[in-house]
Design a protein around this motif. Structure first.
Motif, PDB file in Angstrom:
ATOM      1  N   ALA A 122       0.833  -1.207   0.000  1.00 37.12           N
ATOM      2  CA  ALA A 122       0.000   0.000   0.000  1.00 37.12           C
ATOM      3  C   ALA A 122       0.864   1.252   0.000  1.00 37.12           C
ATOM      4  N   LEU A 123       1.938   1.259   0.773  1.00 37.17           N
ATOM      5  CA  LEU A 123       2.835   2.412   0.802  1.00 37.17           C
ATOM      6  C   LEU A 123       3.539   2.588  -0.542  1.00 37.17           C
ATOM      7  N   GLU A 124       3.957   1.488  -1.122  1.00 35.53           N
ATOM      8  CA  GLU A 124       4.614   1.539  -2.431  1.00 35.53           C
ATOM      9  C   GLU A 124       3.669   2.093  -3.497  1.00 35.53           C
ATOM     10  N   ALA A 125       2.415   1.623  -3.462  1.00 34.96           N
ATOM     11  CA  ALA A 125       1.428   2.091  -4.444  1.00 34.96           C
ATOM     12  C   ALA A 125       1.155   3.584  -4.297  1.00 34.96           C
ATOM     13  N   ALA A 126       1.299   4.102  -3.068  1.00 31.06           N
ATOM     14  CA  ALA A 126       1.064   5.525  -2.823  1.00 31.06           C
ATOM     15  C   ALA A 126       2.304   6.367  -3.113  1.00 31.06           C
ATOM     16  N   GLY A 127       3.386   5.726  -3.525  1.00 27.89           N
ATOM     17  CA  GLY A 127       4.599   6.456  -3.845  1.00 27.89           C
ATOM     18  C   GLY A 127       5.383   6.909  -2.624  1.00 27.89           C
ATOM     19  N   ILE A 128       5.198   6.241  -1.497  1.00 27.42           N
ATOM     20  CA  ILE A 128       5.889   6.597  -0.259  1.00 27.42           C
ATOM     21  C   ILE A 128       7.038   5.622  -0.041  1.00 27.42           C
ATOM     22  N   GLU A 129       8.244   6.142   0.093  1.00 27.79           N
ATOM     23  CA  GLU A 129       9.402   5.284   0.300  1.00 27.79           C
ATOM     24  C   GLU A 129       9.355   4.643   1.681  1.00 27.79           C
ATOM     25  N   ARG A 130       9.479   3.340   1.725  1.00 24.53           N
ATOM     26  CA  ARG A 130       9.436   2.582   2.984  1.00 24.53           C
ATOM     27  C   ARG A 130      10.798   1.961   3.235  1.00 24.53           C
ATOM     28  N   THR A 131      11.275   2.114   4.464  1.00 25.94           N
ATOM     29  CA  THR A 131      12.533   1.487   4.857  1.00 25.94           C
ATOM     30  C   THR A 131      12.282   0.579   6.051  1.00 25.94           C
ATOM     31  N   GLU A 132      12.552  -0.697   5.876  1.00 23.06           N
ATOM     32  CA  GLU A 132      12.453  -1.652   6.985  1.00 23.06           C
ATOM     33  C   GLU A 132      13.710  -1.519   7.840  1.00 23.06           C
ATOM     34  N   THR A 133      13.536  -1.333   9.145  1.00 23.25           N
ATOM     35  CA  THR A 133      14.681  -1.031   9.999  1.00 23.25           C
ATOM     36  C   THR A 133      15.166  -2.214  10.832  1.00 23.25           C
ATOM     37  N   ASP A 134      14.346  -3.223  11.017  1.00 20.76           N
ATOM     38  CA  ASP A 134      14.830  -4.454  11.635  1.00 20.76           C
ATOM     39  C   ASP A 134      15.852  -5.071  10.687  1.00 20.76           C
ATOM     40  N   LEU A 135      16.966  -5.561  11.226  1.00 20.99           N
ATOM     41  CA  LEU A 135      18.042  -6.044  10.359  1.00 20.99           C
ATOM     42  C   LEU A 135      17.570  -7.143   9.422  1.00 20.99           C
ATOM     43  N   ALA A 136      16.828  -8.119   9.966  1.00 21.89           N
ATOM     44  CA  ALA A 136      16.350  -9.213   9.121  1.00 21.89           C
ATOM     45  C   ALA A 136      15.333  -8.723   8.099  1.00 21.89           C
ATOM     46  N   GLU A 137      14.451  -7.812   8.504  1.00 20.49           N
ATOM     47  CA  GLU A 137      13.485  -7.251   7.560  1.00 20.49           C
ATOM     48  C   GLU A 137      14.189  -6.422   6.492  1.00 20.49           C
ATOM     49  N   HIS A 138      15.263  -5.755   6.875  1.00 23.20           N
ATOM     50  CA  HIS A 138      16.066  -5.002   5.904  1.00 23.20           C
ATOM     51  C   HIS A 138      16.625  -5.948   4.847  1.00 23.20           C
ATOM     52  N   ILE A 139      17.099  -7.094   5.290  1.00 22.33           N
ATOM     53  CA  ILE A 139      17.624  -8.105   4.367  1.00 22.33           C
ATOM     54  C   ILE A 139      16.532  -8.582   3.422  1.00 22.33           C
ATOM     55  N   VAL A 140      15.357  -8.885   3.980  1.00 24.94           N
ATOM     56  CA  VAL A 140      14.235  -9.363   3.175  1.00 24.94           C
ATOM     57  C   VAL A 140      13.806  -8.304   2.158  1.00 24.94           C
ATOM     58  N   GLN A 141      13.786  -7.037   2.596  1.00 24.08           N
ATOM     59  CA  GLN A 141      13.393  -5.968   1.681  1.00 24.08           C
ATOM     60  C   GLN A 141      14.387  -5.840   0.527  1.00 24.08           C
TER      61      GLN A 141
END
Length: 477
Positions: A122-141
């Motif tokens: 949903a954030l991507e579709a709205a053109g909002i940059e999302r950054t995952e900050t958990d280390l593992a989530e950062h890897i997944v992203q």
């Protein structure tokens, strides 16, 4: 969610992936050992488990009362509370808050509820940059993937794979392969994202009704940077996350942390209560809490059934101890929640259909998931319930229904059943040869031997042994 055939295909691919098995063994194996050790050091674990179950059952039984109390106290602290009936509505509320604030970038700490409502998309579709900050989530992203575990989202990745991802994405010359070096690289990369974010989005481990506070636990401190630096903090949480008081939250946290990571405490336990006040050194100017139903009230109506699943505190212990999850990993399940709890939750949230009927069958019913559950959820019973419902609604394949019909005929005809087991035993022994290992079975049996050898029978069948004992001279005395 894919089709039933997709689940079988994903499982087959996962079983053939030796690197995946290595990655799972490293993480889940360590988790099992650490949990066993720390629970063994806690003599009152069984008592605490019963108390945790009672707390969760009490809240679920009085959910309306505690929701009203939480909302009243959260609003009194300066928070803005939003209610969402489903996933789309919840994601829409979050996006609307971000757009109203003119947010160009948001940081997000790990939250499976966010995954459940499709917030990243949903954030991507709205053109909002999302950054995952958990280390593992950062890897997944960085890998463009979904989490494969609710506690260790990147458990399916080996250190070597992560190093390649960081080399391609981080501006870090001569990046080493040690965990310390790679963590430092991620820290440098994320620091600027923390500073630039207009909105921080987090989940909630528990919602404290008598204060309107939100409890969040992490081991990295990323949630604190996500929730205190931006001018707006948004919390997304399921309505079942409530506890009556902070004291109850601490009791539940003792169970959660030991079951999830095998530790006594997390590195960071933070209670957020409203936005920044006069004199506060830091904190958000706006504090929003989005409370999500998304099928939970339907589960609440299932007294004695799916209602038990609302006790879940998302520790992941059931996955770590599940022999099926440990073979195929989390992505094979196809939904937000993998493992035993996912096999129960996915049809509860999305409805039982051909797309997910196979999930309940991805279980040996060995009961280990219930044994380690810190709030004693009867997962095997709930999985059997989905199997029964699938059968009654005619979702099982014709071949399965025909096969079970044949099995019933054999099982209720002793002479025929005895003959069939003797013939089957002889055939399996012949297939096993001298090594007594069956490399390949014909027809539907091929699924058993596609990724493993099957031991051939090495002695008499259980039935023939039982009959021999019944006719032995000492049995007739």
């Amino acid at each position: 969610m894919g089709s039933a055939a997709d689940f079988l295909a994903r499982s087959d691919a996962a079983l053939a992936d030796r690197q995946l098995k290595t990655a799972i063994d490293r993480t889940a194996g360590t988790a099992r050992l650490k949990r066993a050790r720390i629970v063994g050091e806690w003599p009152d674990f069984a008592v605490a488990r019963e108390r945790g179950k009672a707390i969760r059952d009490h809240v679920v039984a009085h959910l309306g009362h505690y929701l009203a109390e939480f909302e009243r106290n959260a609003v009194a602290s300066g928070a803005k509370v939003h209610f969402a009936r489903n996933a789309d509505e919840a994601a829409g509320i979050v996006v609307a808050i971000c757009e109203k604030a003119g947010a160009r970038g948001v940081t997000r700490s790990k939250s499976m509820l966010g995954e459940e409502i499709g917030l990243p998309h949903a954030l991507e579709a709205a053109g909002i940059e999302r950054t995952e900050t958990d280390l593992a989530e950062h890897i997944v992203q960085l890998a463009g993937e979904r989490p494969s575990h609710i506690i260790w989202p990147a458990m399916h990745k080996t250190r070597e794979e992560i190093h390649k991802l960081f080399q391609a994405s981080h501006a870090a010359p001569e990046l080493g392969e040690t965990p310390v070096e790679m963590a430092a690289s991620a820290r440098r990369f994320l620091r600027e994202k923390f500073r630039a974010a207009d909105v921080g989005i987090s989940g909630a481990n528990f919602l404290v009704a008598d204060s309107g506070s939100v409890a969040v636990v992490t081991n990295e401190g990323n949630a604190e940077l996500t929730t205190t630096l931006p001018r707006i903090h948004i919390v997304t949480a399921g309505i079942e996350k409530l506890v009556p008081t902070a004291g109850h939250a601490l009791q539940m946290l003792r169970l959660l942390v030991r079951s999830a990571t095998g530790a006594a405490l997390t590195q960071y336990t933070t209670f957020h209560t409203g936005p920044k006040r006069a004199g506060d050194a830091d904190g958000p100017e706006e504090f929003h809490i989005v409370l999500v139903d998304n099928g939970r009230t339907r589960m609440l109506a299932e007294a004695g059934g799916l209602r038990d699943m609302l006790r879940c505190i998302r520790c992941g212990a059931c996955m770590n101890h599940c022999p099926v999850f440990n073979q195929i990993g989390g992505h094979a399940y196809g939904g937000t929640y993998p493992g035993p709890m996912g096999a129960v939750l996915t049809p509860a949230l999305d409805g039982l259909s051909l797309a997910n009927r196979d999930l309940a069958h991805a279980c040996t019913l060995n009961g280990r998931c219930r044994e380690v559950c810190p709030v004693d959820i009867p997962l095997p019973t709930l999985l059997r319930g989905w199997r029964t419902k699938s059968w009654r609604e005619g979702l099982e394949p014709v071949t399965m229904r025909a096969g079970l019909g044949l099995w019933r005929r054999l099982a209720t005809t002793p002479a025929l059943y005895g003959l069939a087991t003797r013939l089957a035993s002889l055939a399996l022994r012949a297939l096993g040869g001298r090594r007594r290992l069956i490399r390949s079975l014909p027809l539907v049996g091929s699924a058993w031997t596609r990724h493993r050898d099957m031991p051939a029978p090495s002695g008499p069948t259980f039935l023939s042994s039982a009959v021999a004992r019944a006719h032995a001279p000492e049995a007739r005395r």
